[in-house]
Design a protein around this motif. Structure first.
Motif, PDB file in Angstrom:
ATOM      1  N   ASN A 214     -19.300   4.663  -1.947  1.00 46.84           N
ATOM      2  CA  ASN A 214     -19.050   6.104  -1.886  1.00 46.84           C
ATOM      3  C   ASN A 214     -18.389   6.631  -3.165  1.00 46.84           C
ATOM      4  OD1 ASN A 214     -19.660   6.889   1.082  1.00 46.84           O
ATOM      5  ND2 ASN A 214     -18.504   4.985   1.224  1.00 46.84           N
ATOM      6  N   GLY A 215     -17.913   5.709  -4.018  1.00 47.90           N
ATOM      7  CA  GLY A 215     -17.329   6.121  -5.287  1.00 47.90           C
ATOM      8  C   GLY A 215     -16.123   7.023  -5.139  1.00 47.90           C
ATOM      9  N   SER A 216     -15.383   6.848  -4.044  1.00 48.12           N
ATOM     10  CA  SER A 216     -14.279   7.779  -3.800  1.00 48.12           C
ATOM     11  C   SER A 216     -12.965   7.066  -3.493  1.00 48.12           C
ATOM     12  CB  SER A 216     -14.624   8.691  -2.616  1.00 48.12           C
ATOM     13  OG  SER A 216     -14.847   7.907  -1.454  1.00 48.12           O
ATOM     14  N   GLY A 217     -12.893   5.769  -3.775  1.00 47.75           N
ATOM     15  CA  GLY A 217     -11.655   5.076  -3.436  1.00 47.75           C
ATOM     16  C   GLY A 217     -11.620   3.660  -3.986  1.00 47.75           C
ATOM     17  N   ILE A 218     -10.450   3.049  -3.882  1.00 45.99           N
ATOM     18  CA  ILE A 218     -10.242   1.677  -4.327  1.00 45.99           C
ATOM     19  C   ILE A 218      -9.177   1.029  -3.450  1.00 45.99           C
ATOM     20  CG2 ILE A 218      -8.430   2.276  -6.005  1.00 45.99           C
ATOM     21  CD1 ILE A 218      -9.612   0.128  -7.867  1.00 45.99           C
ATOM     22  N   GLY A 219      -9.311  -0.280  -3.254  1.00 42.43           N
ATOM     23  CA  GLY A 219      -8.329  -1.023  -2.472  1.00 42.43           C
ATOM     24  C   GLY A 219      -7.635  -2.055  -3.336  1.00 42.43           C
ATOM     25  N   PHE A 220      -6.358  -2.336  -3.051  1.00 42.91           N
ATOM     26  CA  PHE A 220      -5.618  -3.336  -3.822  1.00 42.91           C
ATOM     27  C   PHE A 220      -4.508  -3.933  -2.959  1.00 42.91           C
ATOM     28  CE2 PHE A 220      -3.374   0.608  -4.322  1.00 42.91           C
ATOM     29  CZ  PHE A 220      -2.030   0.279  -4.357  1.00 42.91           C
ATOM     30  N   ARG A 221      -4.086  -5.112  -3.355  1.00 42.95           N
ATOM     31  CA  ARG A 221      -2.977  -5.770  -2.668  1.00 42.95           C
ATOM     32  C   ARG A 221      -1.670  -5.120  -3.112  1.00 42.95           C
ATOM     33  NH1 ARG A 221      -1.753 -12.308  -3.017  1.00 42.95           N
ATOM     34  NH2 ARG A 221       0.150 -12.343  -1.730  1.00 42.95           N
ATOM     35  N   TYR A 222      -0.931  -4.601  -2.157  1.00 47.38           N
ATOM     36  CA  TYR A 222       0.332  -3.913  -2.476  1.00 47.38           C
ATOM     37  C   TYR A 222       1.424  -4.965  -2.601  1.00 47.38           C
ATOM     38  CZ  TYR A 222       4.031  -0.384  -2.239  1.00 47.38           C
ATOM     39  OH  TYR A 222       5.108   0.425  -2.516  1.00 47.38           O
ATOM     40  N   LEU A 223       1.826  -5.256  -3.826  1.00 44.39           N
ATOM     41  CA  LEU A 223       2.719  -6.377  -4.111  1.00 44.39           C
ATOM     42  C   LEU A 223       4.166  -6.106  -3.716  1.00 44.39           C
ATOM     43  CD1 LEU A 223       1.280  -7.413  -7.591  1.00 44.39           C
ATOM     44  CD2 LEU A 223       0.757  -8.401  -5.358  1.00 44.39           C
ATOM     45  N   SER A 224       4.507  -4.855  -3.451  1.00 40.30           N
ATOM     46  CA  SER A 224       5.891  -4.531  -3.088  1.00 40.30           C
ATOM     47  C   SER A 224       6.206  -4.829  -1.631  1.00 40.30           C
ATOM     48  CB  SER A 224       6.178  -3.049  -3.361  1.00 40.30           C
ATOM     49  OG  SER A 224       6.124  -2.790  -4.739  1.00 40.30           O
ATOM     50  N   GLN A 225       5.166  -5.061  -0.844  1.00 42.21           N
ATOM     51  CA  GLN A 225       5.384  -5.292   0.583  1.00 42.21           C
ATOM     52  C   GLN A 225       4.463  -6.411   1.073  1.00 42.21           C
ATOM     53  OE1 GLN A 225       7.695  -3.452   2.360  1.00 42.21           O
ATOM     54  NE2 GLN A 225       7.379  -4.817   4.094  1.00 42.21           N
ATOM     55  N   LYS A 226       5.060  -7.430   1.664  1.00 45.83           N
ATOM     56  CA  LYS A 226       4.276  -8.564   2.135  1.00 45.83           C
ATOM     57  C   LYS A 226       3.330  -8.125   3.260  1.00 45.83           C
ATOM     58  CE  LYS A 226       6.598 -12.362   2.495  1.00 45.83           C
ATOM     59  NZ  LYS A 226       7.508 -13.415   3.012  1.00 45.83           N
ATOM     60  N   GLY A 227       2.096  -8.638   3.197  1.00 50.88           N
ATOM     61  CA  GLY A 227       1.147  -8.405   4.295  1.00 50.88           C
ATOM     62  C   GLY A 227       0.460  -7.052   4.280  1.00 50.88           C
ATOM     63  N   GLU A 228       0.332  -6.427   3.087  1.00 57.48           N
ATOM     64  CA  GLU A 228      -0.266  -5.087   3.064  1.00 57.48           C
ATOM     65  C   GLU A 228      -1.315  -4.939   1.957  1.00 57.48           C
ATOM     66  OE1 GLU A 228       3.475  -2.486   4.858  1.00 57.48           O
ATOM     67  OE2 GLU A 228       2.743  -2.075   2.833  1.00 57.48           O
ATOM     68  N   ILE A 229      -2.396  -4.245   2.302  1.00 55.61           N
ATOM     69  CA  ILE A 229      -3.402  -3.780   1.342  1.00 55.61           C
ATOM     70  C   ILE A 229      -3.403  -2.260   1.422  1.00 55.61           C
ATOM     71  CG2 ILE A 229      -5.891  -3.582   0.931  1.00 55.61           C
ATOM     72  CD1 ILE A 229      -6.130  -6.522   1.791  1.00 55.61           C
ATOM     73  N   VAL A 230      -3.392  -1.602   0.263  1.00 57.42           N
ATOM     74  CA  VAL A 230      -3.410  -0.137   0.223  1.00 57.42           C
ATOM     75  C   VAL A 230      -4.774   0.332  -0.279  1.00 57.42           C
ATOM     76  CG1 VAL A 230      -2.449   1.908  -0.907  1.00 57.42           C
ATOM     77  CG2 VAL A 230      -0.928   0.112  -0.064  1.00 57.42           C
ATOM     78  N   LEU A 231      -5.312   1.361   0.360  1.00 54.97           N
ATOM     79  CA  LEU A 231      -6.540   2.017  -0.073  1.00 54.97           C
ATOM     80  C   LEU A 231      -6.169   3.391  -0.622  1.00 54.97           C
ATOM     81  CD1 LEU A 231      -8.743   1.333   3.104  1.00 54.97           C
ATOM     82  CD2 LEU A 231      -8.261  -0.214   1.207  1.00 54.97           C
TER      83      LEU A 231
END
Length: 529
Positions: A214-231
């Motif tokens: 969809n070319g409208s977003g990206i996901g990454f591992r949020y290193l500041s908090q264990k167990g989370e991926i942020v989109l």
């Protein structure tokens, strides 16, 4: 290291400065503030590692300050110091992550034990932070890890870094954004043979394949908090729900894992992405985990969760259950607590985490009471994760069984410790009674002094001496009275007062009942002899 003391009373600040062993704990700089507003200005400038804070202060009280610290300076360790022994304040201190809760007037030994504990916790966490940063630097040539590090920095930065414009073409300061949060729990990592890096690599590959379409977003591992991926979404917001539902279904179908996803609110600036993230995290923590849902996607307009129920209000019931020494007493209590927290058929993750935090505080108190070693878990959320299955369903029954097993083990340890103490405790109690025979010693006083239940003391003493404690005290008093009666200089009422009787008539009555003669008759016989 630096420390900050926040209290509107100067003598309290001075007292802490004098009583604390700063140098022994590696603290070289000590700062002071009279209220929360002054404290925030200092914290922004000096970034103290340790913060002591009062709860009731003018302008901004301790609760507001703790909340600000948790959001803006979470690496600092806070210690609440207050003159109010109120469970409401204790709950607030626990909720905002305080290391401990000290009551005024402050005892030097407790103050320094708490300070040492806070410093050790900070140093351990700082070592973890340094290790993560070093690890990121070593492998920053790998694109996924570099992406995760840079985007984590973006989320936590108030100002946009210019180099990020070139690296991420979609990044513009003045545009709308939405952050969504994907929870990766312990069960998910177990599915990858406990390889955490492989878990995130695989999940993010799937997520970003879908996001790129969809070319409208990206996901990454949020290193500041264990167990989370942020989109991060920057376009086509009308498709956000459809995209996150597809991500959830794909992960479930391809990997047989359940990663709940929450969507945050729209924000108008890249520097506000963290606000959208916090909103998504709140939605995720407030979700109802009782229903058996097929798709665990939660939108920002989710119905507000009920207010949190506290375990601390059951403190007296817990104490009574511990004194019985039987797990049956806890089974009935656990049933009442379950009914309370699942009222309206709603149980949130936040509620379970809050219960776990309060459970740790109460457990620590009782383990210390019986001098039993106790180690609290390092990550409460990971502990809660254990009770979610691969479908994302929370097992309340397994959770209760775990608690029952922990309490059973605790009761066994208490029983063993009590038996060990019981071998010598009655001798110590006898000595205590002999030293205090001249005053009215209650059974509850002995129980509090020796940390043994009244029932146990009464039963064990009767077995050992073949008489109850009150009769034993009378016997000691009478022996002392007979010794004093041989001194013709002392009046009867003086002897009565010396052995613990304020009423000499009552003393004469007791003496005659025990010795079969009056005090005067006993004196006449013994002085004559």
């Amino acid at each position: 290291m630096k420390a900050l003391i926040v209290d509107d009373e100067k003598h309290v600040r001075d007292g802490i400065k004098i009583l604390a062993d700063w140098e022994q704990n590696g603290i070289r700089e000590i700062y002071e503030a009279a209220n929360g507003e002054e404290a925030i200005k200092l914290i922004k400038t000096i970034r103290p590692e340790i913060i002591f804070s009062d709860m009731k202060m003018p302008k901004m009280d301790g609760t507001q300050l703790l909340e600000w610290i948790k959001e803006n300076q979470p690496s600092s360790k806070t210690i609440v110091v207050t003159g109010y022994d109120d469970y409401h304040y204790m709950r607030k201190a626990i909720h905002f992550g305080s290391t401990d809760y000290l009551l005024k007037p402050i005892e030097p030994e407790i103050l320094n034990q708490t300070l040492e504990k806070a410093v050790k916790e900070w140093m351990k966490e700082e070592a973890d932070r340094q290790r993560k940063e070093t690890s990121s630097l070593l492998i920053n040539e790998m694109k996924p890890v570099y992406r995760d590090r840079k985007l984590t920095q973006l989320m936590n930065s108030d100002s946009l870094q210019k180099d990020l414009y070139k690296e991420f073409g979609w990044l513009k300061q003045s545009r709308d954004y939405i952050a969504a949060l994907v929870r990766v729990n312990g069960k998910t990592i177990e599915a990858f043979q406990a390889d955490r890096d492989l878990t995130y690599f695989t999940i993010l590959n799937i997520i970003n394949e879908i996001m790129k379409e969809n070319g409208s977003g990206i996901g990454f591992r949020y290193l500041s908090q264990k167990g989370e991926i942020v989109l991060i979404f920057w376009d086509k917001f009308e498709l956000v729900e459809e995209i996150v539902v597809r991500i959830y279904k794909t992960l479930k179908n391809m990997l047989d894992i359940s990663c709940p996803i929450a969507v945050g609110k729209v924000v108008q600036n890249s520097s506000k992405l963290i606000d959208s993230y916090h909103h998504a995290r709140k939605v995720l923590l407030n979700r109802n985990i009782l229903p058996d849902k097929r798709i665990r996607v939660y939108l920002s307009d989710i119905e507000a969760a009920p207010s949190l129920k506290s375990l601390i209000v059951y403190s007296s019931d817990i104490e009574m259950a511990i004194q019985t020494g039987e797990i049956r007493a806890f089974e009935e209590l656990m049933g009442r607590i379950e009914q309370d927290i699942t009222e309206m058929e709603y149980l949130s993750v936040r509620q379970v985490i809050n219960l776990e935090n309060e459970y740790m505080v109460i457990s620590n108190k009782w383990f210390e009471h019986y001098n039993i070693p106790f180690k609290a878990p390092e990550d409460i959320e990971e502990r809660v994760d254990l009770f979610f299955d691969s479908n994302g369903t929370f097992s309340l029954e397994k959770y209760k069984k775990r608690k029952k097993r922990e309490i059973t083990i605790f009761l066994k340890k208490v029983k063993k410790r009590t038996q060990q103490k019981g071998n010598n405790i009655i001798t110590d109690i006898e000595k205590y009674l002999q030293e205090n025979f001249d005053r009215d010693v209650k059974l509850q006083e002995i129980s509090d002094h020796f940390y043994i239940s009244r029932e146990y003391i009464s039963r064990k003493f009767k077995q050992e001496f073949n008489e109850n404690i009150s009769d034993y005290i009378v016997r000691i008093r009478m022996e002392k009275a007979k010794s004093l009666l041989k001194n013709s200089q002392l009046k009867i009422y003086e002897i009565a007062n010396m052995i613990g009787y304020q009423d000499d008539k009552y003393f004469r009555k007791v003496f005659k009942k025990v010795e079969r003669i009056t005090p005067n008759e006993y004196r006449a016989e013994n002085v004559k002899q």
